[in-house]
Design a protein around this motif. Structure first.
Motif, PDB file in Angstrom:
ATOM      1  N   LYS A  16      35.354  26.045  48.205  1.00  0.00           N
ATOM      2  CA  LYS A  16      34.448  26.938  47.473  1.00  0.00           C
ATOM      3  C   LYS A  16      33.034  26.360  47.385  1.00  0.00           C
ATOM      4  CE  LYS A  16      33.809  29.222  43.003  1.00  0.00           C
ATOM      5  NZ  LYS A  16      32.600  28.556  42.568  1.00  0.00           N
ATOM      6  N   VAL A  17      32.937  25.058  47.050  1.00  0.00           N
ATOM      7  CA  VAL A  17      31.611  24.442  46.942  1.00  0.00           C
ATOM      8  C   VAL A  17      30.946  24.376  48.305  1.00  0.00           C
ATOM      9  CG1 VAL A  17      30.387  22.305  46.387  1.00  0.00           C
ATOM     10  CG2 VAL A  17      32.224  23.093  44.910  1.00  0.00           C
ATOM     11  N   LYS A  18      31.711  24.004  49.301  1.00  0.00           N
ATOM     12  CA  LYS A  18      31.161  23.852  50.658  1.00  0.00           C
ATOM     13  C   LYS A  18      30.622  25.185  51.189  1.00  0.00           C
ATOM     14  CE  LYS A  18      32.557  21.034  54.611  1.00  0.00           C
ATOM     15  NZ  LYS A  18      33.768  20.427  55.222  1.00  0.00           N
ATOM     16  N   LYS A  19      31.368  26.271  50.943  1.00  0.00           N
ATOM     17  CA  LYS A  19      30.999  27.567  51.509  1.00  0.00           C
ATOM     18  C   LYS A  19      30.196  28.425  50.534  1.00  0.00           C
ATOM     19  CE  LYS A  19      33.991  29.372  54.307  1.00  0.00           C
ATOM     20  NZ  LYS A  19      35.148  30.058  54.912  1.00  0.00           N
ATOM     21  N   GLY A  20      30.027  27.964  49.302  1.00  0.00           N
ATOM     22  CA  GLY A  20      29.204  28.706  48.360  1.00  0.00           C
ATOM     23  C   GLY A  20      29.750  30.066  47.971  1.00  0.00           C
ATOM     24  N   ILE A  21      31.073  30.194  47.877  1.00  0.00           N
ATOM     25  CA  ILE A  21      31.681  31.463  47.477  1.00  0.00           C
ATOM     26  C   ILE A  21      31.681  31.582  45.946  1.00  0.00           C
ATOM     27  CG2 ILE A  21      33.801  32.860  47.627  1.00  0.00           C
ATOM     28  CD1 ILE A  21      34.595  31.091  50.042  1.00  0.00           C
ATOM     29  N   LYS A  22      31.566  32.827  45.429  1.00  0.00           N
ATOM     30  CA  LYS A  22      31.625  33.057  43.979  1.00  0.00           C
ATOM     31  C   LYS A  22      33.009  33.578  43.593  1.00  0.00           C
ATOM     32  CE  LYS A  22      27.027  33.631  42.280  1.00  0.00           C
ATOM     33  NZ  LYS A  22      26.199  34.403  41.352  1.00  0.00           N
ATOM     34  N   TRP A  23      33.440  33.240  42.360  1.00  0.00           N
ATOM     35  CA  TRP A  23      34.740  33.738  41.903  1.00  0.00           C
ATOM     36  C   TRP A  23      34.773  35.265  41.860  1.00  0.00           C
ATOM     37  CZ3 TRP A  23      38.118  30.301  42.567  1.00  0.00           C
ATOM     38  CH2 TRP A  23      37.906  28.961  42.233  1.00  0.00           C
ATOM     39  N   SER A  24      33.629  35.879  41.491  1.00  0.00           N
ATOM     40  CA  SER A  24      33.616  37.341  41.409  1.00  0.00           C
ATOM     41  C   SER A  24      33.818  37.954  42.791  1.00  0.00           C
ATOM     42  CB  SER A  24      32.308  37.823  40.774  1.00  0.00           C
ATOM     43  OG  SER A  24      31.208  37.266  41.452  1.00  0.00           O
ATOM     44  N   GLN A  44      47.126  28.422  38.299  1.00  0.00           N
ATOM     45  CA  GLN A  44      47.820  28.804  37.071  1.00  0.00           C
ATOM     46  C   GLN A  44      48.631  30.078  37.226  1.00  0.00           C
ATOM     47  OE1 GLN A  44      47.609  26.565  34.515  1.00  0.00           O
ATOM     48  NE2 GLN A  44      46.419  25.391  35.980  1.00  0.00           N
ATOM     49  N   MET A  45      48.441  30.820  38.330  1.00  0.00           N
ATOM     50  CA  MET A  45      49.166  32.075  38.529  1.00  0.00           C
ATOM     51  C   MET A  45      49.729  32.086  39.953  1.00  0.00           C
ATOM     52  SD  MET A  45      48.788  33.865  35.715  1.00  0.00           S
ATOM     53  CE  MET A  45      47.930  33.321  34.214  1.00  0.00           C
ATOM     54  N   THR A  46      50.614  33.052  40.232  1.00  0.00           N
ATOM     55  CA  THR A  46      51.272  33.157  41.533  1.00  0.00           C
ATOM     56  C   THR A  46      50.724  34.363  42.294  1.00  0.00           C
ATOM     57  OG1 THR A  46      53.229  32.334  40.412  1.00  0.00           O
ATOM     58  CG2 THR A  46      53.540  33.207  42.633  1.00  0.00           C
ATOM     59  N   PHE A  47      50.279  34.155  43.527  1.00  0.00           N
ATOM     60  CA  PHE A  47      49.828  35.265  44.365  1.00  0.00           C
ATOM     61  C   PHE A  47      51.020  35.906  45.086  1.00  0.00           C
ATOM     62  CE2 PHE A  47      46.014  32.549  44.258  1.00  0.00           C
ATOM     63  CZ  PHE A  47      45.040  33.476  43.950  1.00  0.00           C
ATOM     64  N   ASP A  48      50.901  37.219  45.390  1.00  0.00           N
ATOM     65  CA  ASP A  48      51.900  37.773  46.292  1.00  0.00           C
ATOM     66  C   ASP A  48      51.442  37.495  47.726  1.00  0.00           C
ATOM     67  OD1 ASP A  48      50.040  39.736  47.084  1.00  0.00           O
ATOM     68  OD2 ASP A  48      50.864  41.249  45.737  1.00  0.00           O
ATOM     69  N   LYS A  49      52.257  37.890  48.702  1.00  0.00           N
ATOM     70  CA  LYS A  49      52.002  37.499  50.090  1.00  0.00           C
ATOM     71  C   LYS A  49      50.625  37.973  50.566  1.00  0.00           C
ATOM     72  CE  LYS A  49      54.503  37.049  54.417  1.00  0.00           C
ATOM     73  NZ  LYS A  49      53.470  37.522  55.362  1.00  0.00           N
ATOM     74  N   GLN A  50      50.328  39.255  50.301  1.00  0.00           N
ATOM     75  CA  GLN A  50      49.084  39.822  50.807  1.00  0.00           C
ATOM     76  C   GLN A  50      47.868  39.134  50.174  1.00  0.00           C
ATOM     77  OE1 GLN A  50      48.949  44.033  50.048  1.00  0.00           O
ATOM     78  NE2 GLN A  50      46.899  44.257  50.940  1.00  0.00           N
ATOM     79  N   GLN A  51      47.955  38.930  48.846  1.00  0.00           N
ATOM     80  CA  GLN A  51      46.846  38.248  48.150  1.00  0.00           C
ATOM     81  C   GLN A  51      46.664  36.831  48.696  1.00  0.00           C
ATOM     82  OE1 GLN A  51      48.589  38.533  44.308  1.00  0.00           O
ATOM     83  NE2 GLN A  51      47.755  40.556  43.848  1.00  0.00           N
ATOM     84  N   ALA A  52      47.781  36.146  48.883  1.00  0.00           N
ATOM     85  CA  ALA A  52      47.713  34.760  49.343  1.00  0.00           C
ATOM     86  C   ALA A  52      47.039  34.666  50.699  1.00  0.00           C
ATOM     87  CB  ALA A  52      49.115  34.159  49.399  1.00  0.00           C
ATOM     88  N   GLU A  53      47.304  35.646  51.545  1.00  0.00           N
ATOM     89  CA  GLU A  53      46.692  35.589  52.878  1.00  0.00           C
ATOM     90  C   GLU A  53      45.184  35.827  52.816  1.00  0.00           C
ATOM     91  OE1 GLU A  53      49.256  38.250  54.940  1.00  0.00           O
ATOM     92  OE2 GLU A  53      50.756  36.677  55.320  1.00  0.00           O
ATOM     93  N   ILE A  54      44.775  36.739  51.923  1.00  0.00           N
ATOM     94  CA  ILE A  54      43.327  36.949  51.760  1.00  0.00           C
ATOM     95  C   ILE A  54      42.680  35.656  51.255  1.00  0.00           C
ATOM     96  CG2 ILE A  54      41.579  38.233  50.480  1.00  0.00           C
ATOM     97  CD1 ILE A  54      43.611  40.585  50.395  1.00  0.00           C
ATOM     98  N   ILE A  55      43.302  35.036  50.278  1.00  0.00           N
ATOM     99  CA  ILE A  55      42.775  33.768  49.751  1.00  0.00           C
ATOM    100  C   ILE A  55      42.733  32.716  50.860  1.00  0.00           C
ATOM    101  CG2 ILE A  55      43.222  31.869  48.116  1.00  0.00           C
ATOM    102  CD1 ILE A  55      42.336  34.419  46.721  1.00  0.00           C
ATOM    103  N   GLY A  56      43.783  32.668  51.655  1.00  0.00           N
ATOM    104  CA  GLY A  56      43.851  31.713  52.766  1.00  0.00           C
ATOM    105  C   GLY A  56      42.704  31.919  53.744  1.00  0.00           C
ATOM    106  N   ASP A  57      42.403  33.189  54.042  1.00  0.00           N
ATOM    107  CA  ASP A  57      41.288  33.466  54.955  1.00  0.00           C
ATOM    108  C   ASP A  57      39.957  33.036  54.346  1.00  0.00           C
ATOM    109  OD1 ASP A  57      42.998  34.493  56.801  1.00  0.00           O
ATOM    110  OD2 ASP A  57      42.520  36.602  56.434  1.00  0.00           O
ATOM    111  N   LEU A  58      39.759  33.416  53.079  1.00  0.00           N
ATOM    112  CA  LEU A  58      38.474  33.117  52.425  1.00  0.00           C
ATOM    113  C   LEU A  58      38.196  31.618  52.403  1.00  0.00           C
ATOM    114  CD1 LEU A  58      38.323  35.398  49.262  1.00  0.00           C
ATOM    115  CD2 LEU A  58      36.559  35.163  51.009  1.00  0.00           C
ATOM    116  N   PHE A  59      39.221  30.831  52.071  1.00  0.00           N
ATOM    117  CA  PHE A  59      38.999  29.403  51.879  1.00  0.00           C
ATOM    118  C   PHE A  59      39.483  28.569  53.071  1.00  0.00           C
ATOM    119  CE2 PHE A  59      39.269  30.971  47.403  1.00  0.00           C
ATOM    120  CZ  PHE A  59      38.008  30.611  47.013  1.00  0.00           C
ATOM    121  N   GLU A  60      39.901  29.236  54.166  1.00  0.00           N
ATOM    122  CA  GLU A  60      40.323  28.557  55.402  1.00  0.00           C
ATOM    123  C   GLU A  60      41.457  27.575  55.133  1.00  0.00           C
ATOM    124  OE1 GLU A  60      36.970  26.940  57.428  1.00  0.00           O
ATOM    125  OE2 GLU A  60      35.908  28.848  57.485  1.00  0.00           O
TER     126      GLU A  60
END
Lengths: 149, 149, 149, 149, 149, 149, 149, 149, 149, 149
Positions: A16-24, A44-60
Motif C-alpha cells: 500500500k505504501v509503495k503503490k500509494g493506494i488509499k483505503w477508500s 481482522q475480517m475474512t474475505f470471500d473468494k472474489q473479494q480476496a482475488e480483487i485484493i490480491g490484484d490490487l496489492f500484487e
C-alpha cells in the motif's frame, strides 16, 4: 511459505505504501464500506473468494496469500494490552472513563445483556466545524439479552 | 471524613439503588445529557456548585460530599486494564479489533493527529429493528493535528 | 449501606454456609436450572423482582440487598487473570490447550464468527463410570456470524 | 534444522492453507476424532509413529518434522494470558463468569477435587435451530478427588 | 459473619501463635500426616465433620468457622505470581531451572501425560548431614497419560 | 557466530530428535545422574571441558558450541512467569497450594532459613502401582539458616 | 520490502552512527526545531514530502523508506511500560512523584481538563551553573477543558 | 495510631476539600513554591519541624500526624504503572513518545549521564494565548555524568 | 548494518567465548576497573574513542561497531522485570528483603534523599574464609539530598 | 487478634514515629548491627525470645505481638515488583544495569554458583567527601557452588 495471516497483512501494508493506494479506493474496488474493508485488509475480517482475488490484484499478492485472506484470522490488532499510540489510546481512555457510564445506560434502557461486537458496524465521517473539524463515529450493535434457563 | 471522590461515588451508587432513581431523571434534574450526567455521578466529571447541590439533594449527600463533587476527580472507572465485565469488554474488543482501522481512516481523512477524548461527546440511543433492537452510539470528538515547530 | 453487588454475594455465601442450603435447593425454589441460579447468586446474573424476593427469604437478606439483586452486576468472578484454584485452572488450561482447536473447528463448520457467551446455556451432570465417575458438561451457544457491510 | 514443535505446527498450518485440506479429512485419515486430531496438528498432542507418518504424507513434511510429531510438546496454544481473539475470548469469558459456579456445582455433587483436563475429551457439533444454529460442545473429564494421607 | 475460608485461616494462624500449638501436634490430633494437615489448616484442603470439630476445639473456633472448614476452598496460598518470600521462591526457582528437565525425563519414562497434583502426597524430613543438615522432600503423584479419542 | 547458550541448547534439542538419543544415554556417557545431565544439556548447568567434549561428540556440535557449554549460563528454562504447559504447571500449582505449608513445616523443624536450591539434588523414579504407576521425586537441599550479625 | 515505520527508524539510526551526523544538523537541514526533528526521525512524527526527501538524502534511504516517512506512524518509543534506561526512567519517576501535584495545580489554575500532548512543544537547553550545568526543559501544551453537554 | 504517611496525606486531602484551602495559600504559609509544597502535602517530600507545624495548624492534624510529616516518605503517587487519569496519562504519553528524543538530545549536548530527578525543580505557569491559554512547565535538573573508574 | 548497541554486545560476547579472553584482561588493556569495563562491554556504559579502538582490536569488531561503542546506550541488562537467573535473583531478593531497611538507615543518617546510581562505583573481591570463600562487594554512591525550592 | 507479622510491623513503625526512637538505639538495645535489627523490626527476620521482649518493651507491644516476632515471617518488604520509591529504585537500577556484570565477574572468579543472600551481611556507612558525602555499603555473601551429582 506463509504460516500466518499477519504475514499477509504486512505484505498488504508494505504494498500500500509503495503503490500509494488509499483505503477508500480499496473499499470501492470490492464494493463495501471503507471501515469493513480496512479492518479486513489489516487482518481482522475474512474475505470471500472474489473479494480476496480483487485484493490480491490490487496489492500484487501471491496465490498463497490470496488463500490466506479467505481463512478466519486470529484477531486483535494491537501489540499491547494498553495501547501506546496516542490516537488509539484516546479510544482506550473513552472505554476507561465512560465504560461504567455506557454499562449503566444500556442496562437502564435494555436490561441485562450486551451490545454485540459481532453483529456490529461502524461509520467514520468528517464533520465540518468552524472551531475545528470533528471526527464523527457511529457505532451500531445488536442488543443481546442474557436469558434465564 | 471523606478522602476521595470514589467514596462519594459509592454513596451515590448505594443511594440510587435504595431510592430507585433513574440516570435519565438525574440528567433531567440538572438539565444536561444522560451521558455526561451519568459519567459525572460515577466520578469521571466535575460538577459546578449548583449542579452539585441538586445531586446532593437527590442522593441525600452530606455537605462534604457535595464539596467533593466540585473537585476534578482522578479519572478511570475500570478496576483492571483489560475489563472483565462482558458488556464493557465488547468495547475493549472493538478497540482491539478495529483500533488500527480507526487509526488508518482518520489519518487518511485528516492527516497525523488524534480525535480528542476531552472535546468529546457521546450519545446512546435505542434503534428499533425487527431482527432485534440495536444500540446506536454516536461519538463526536474534535480532530487535533500534530504540528511542526 | 450497600455499594456493590459483591457485598450481597458475600452475604449470600456466608448465609449459605451458616444455614447449610444447597444450590440445587435454591434452583428448585426459583424454578430455574442450578447452573443459572448459582451464577446469579454468585453475582453474575440479574434476578427479576419475584426471584430476588425468594432469594432474599432463603438467605435472610435486607430489602436493600434484594434491590441490588435486580441490578445488572459488574461481572467476572475470578480474582486473577490466570486463576490459582486447581479446579478452575483446569478450565483455563482447556482454553489454553484447545483454544486454537475450537477456533479452527467452529470456523470449518460455520465460517467466520463466534459462539455466543450471552445466548448461552450450560448443563453439568455426573456420568457414572466403572473407572471413576466423570463430570459431563454440555455448553450450547448460538453461532453469531461476522457480516460484511 | 528444527528445534521446536512450533516450527512443525507452522509448516502444517501453511501447508493446510496451500493445499486446502480440511481438519475433518485429516481426522478421517488417522481414524480419530476431529477434536483430538486438530489439537495434535496444532502442537498440543503427541502422535504415534504410524499417525505421524500419515500426517507427514498429508502435509508433505520432512522426516525430521515427522520425528518431532512423536515428541511430547510444550503445550499451550495462545499468545497471551488473556486471549485477544473474540471467539477464544468468549471461552475465557465463560471461565471468568461461570468459573465459581462450575466450582460450586462440582463440589456440591462430588466433594473436593477437580475435573481432569488430561483424562478428558471434547465433542463439537452443530445444532440446527430456527432462531439461528447453535454450537454444542460436550466436555467430559474424569473426576479426581483430593485424598487425605 | 464469615464470607470466605481465608477469614478462618487467619483465625487459625492467629490462634496458633497465641496458644503456641505446633503443626505436628495438630496432625497427631486428627491422625493424618503433618503435610496434609498443615495445608488443610492453611485453607488448601477440606476437612470432614469430625476433623473440623477437632480443629475447632484446638483453635477455639466458632461453629460457623467449623462449618467453613468442611467446604472445598478456593485454593492457592501465595499473594503474588512470583513469590517474594526467599524460602518459597527457592521452590519457584526449582520449577524455573528444572522445569524443562522434569518434563523431558517424565516423558522419556512414561510418554505424554502429567504427574497428578491431586492424586498426590508429600513428605518432608530432616536428613542429618555432618556438612549441615538437609531438607529431604519426597513427592509422589500418579502418572496420568493423555489418551487419543 | 554463537552469542548465547540458548542457541547451543536449540542445537542439542534439534540434534537429539534427529538422532533419537535418550537423556539416560547422555547421562551414562558422562557418568552423572540423568537429572543433572538433562538440566545441563537444556542450558541450566555448566559442563567441564571433558564433559563438554563428550556432549559435543554425541550431538555433533562445533568447537564454538563446546566452548559455550563450559560458560555459566543465564538460567531459567520457562518462557512465562506462570508456565502454560500442563505438566510443568502442575509443579507450579504444588508451589501455589503447598508453598505456605512447606514454609511452615521447614520453619517448625529447622527455624528461620531456607532449603538451598544450589546445594541441591533431584531424583526422579517410576513407582509401580496397581492403580496406575506413580512418579516419585526426591528433592534434597541443604538447610541454610539466617544468622544474626 | 518495508512493512513498518520502525524498520525505517532503524535504518536512520544505523546510518546516523555510521556517518556521524548530529540531530542538530538534521534539524537545520529541514528548518525545524531539534526536538521535533529528532522525534520525527525516531518514528514519532510525520514528515511532509519535501522534509522526507531531505531526510532521505541525509541518511541515504530508499524511495520506499522516504514514502514511509510521510505516513502517520504507530507511536510510542519505549520497549517496556516502566522504562529500564536510567535517563528515561528519571522522567517516569517525575511523573510518578509529581503526577498528582501537576494534576492538582493545573486544576487549581484552570479547572477540570488536561494539558494537551498534541498541541504541544518542547525545548531542551543547557543552563550553565557553577555547581554543575543543568538541563532545562520547557514544555508548553494547550489547556483543553472538559465541557458539559 | 498512624502507620504510614499515606494516612496523613488522606487527612490533608480530606481537610483541604472540607475547609476549601488552596495549594497556593499553603505554599505562601510556609514560604516555598507551590510545586514543592503540593508535592510535600501529597506525601512526596519531607517537611522540617517548623513547616510541619504550620501544615498541622492549617489542616488541623494531630501531633502524631505532624511527626509523620517530618519522616522521609515512601514515594510514588500513582496507583498503577500506566496512569488511568487523562491529565496524568498525557505526561506518561510525553515520556513514551518523546523519551528516546530527550535521551538523544541530552546525550548529544552533555555526553552519557542523566538529568537528576532529585536536584530538580519544576515551575507551572499559565501562558495567555488568544487561541486558548497554555500550560507552561519548566523543568530544571542538574546533569549528572557517568564517570569511569 | 548495525542498528543497536545490543548487536555489538552480542558480537563482543560471542568473540569473548571464541577467543577465551577474560574480563580482567580487557580491563587491564584499557586501564580501568574490571567492574566498569565489563559493564561497558555488556552495553551499559560509553567508551571514549581510544578505549573503543582497543576494545575493537581485542574482539575484532568492525569500524561501525567501534563507532557504536562511543554512543550512550539504552541501558538495562536484564530480560525480565523479576530476573530468572538464580545469581542475579539473589540481588533482587536483597533489594526486596532489605529495601526498606536501606531506606530507613540512609534517611536516619543523611535525611531525605537518595544514594546516586550514577556517581557510583562498585568493587567485587574474593574474601578467603575457612567455612567457604565469600564474595565481598563494596558499593559507593554519592548522597543526593532533596532540596526545597 | 493478630493474624500476620505485617500487623506487628505496622505497630512498630507507628510506635517508632510517635516515640521518636532511632534504629541505631534499637540495635544497641539488643546488641546487634543496625542493619539486621532494622530488617528484623520491619518484618524480615526472626527475633529470639529475649530480643523479642526487648523490642516489645521499647515499642510497647502486646504479648501476642511479641510472640509473632519469634515466628519466621513471610518476607519481602516492597509493595510492587518494580519499586516506585526513588531511593529503593536506585538499587533496583543497579541490579538492572550491573546485573549481568556482577554475574560475569563472580563466575570468572569462582565458577558457576551464586552469592548467598542468606549467609549474608550488610554494612552501611557514611564516607565523608569534600565533593559531597557518600553512602558506602559493604555486602558480604558466601559463595555457593553448583555441584554435579
Amino acid at each position: 511459505m506463509i504460516s500466518s495471516r499477519e504475514q499477509v497483512t504486512q505484505q498488504i501494508v508494505a504494498s500500500k505504501v509503495k503503490k500509494g493506494i488509499k483505503w477508500s479506493e480499496v473499499a470501492k474496488a470490492i464494493g463495501l464500506s471503507k471501515e469493513w474493508t480496512t479492518a479486513a485488509c489489516l487482518g481482522q475480517m475474512t474475505f470471500d473468494k472474489q473479494q480476496a482475488e480483487i485484493i490480491g490484484d490490487l496489492f500484487e499478492l501471491s496465490d498463497e496469500a490470496v488463500a490466506w485472506l479467505q481463512i478466519a484470522p486470529y484477531k486483535g490488532s494491537l501489540p499491547t494490552a494498553v495501547p501506546s499510540d496516542p490516537l488509539i489510546y484516546r479510544w482506550y481512555e473513552v472505554v476507561s472513563v465512560y465504560g461504567s457510564t455506557i454499562k449503566e445506560l444500556i442496562h437502564e434502557e435494555f436490561g441485562d445483556g450486551i451490545m454485540s461486537a459481532i453483529d456490529f458496524s461502524m461509520n467514520i465521517q468528517r464533520e465540518a466545524d468552524p472551531k475545528g473539524d470533528r471526527v464523527n463515529i457511529v457505532l451500531s450493535g445488536k442488543f443481546l439479552p442474557y436469558k434465564t434457563y
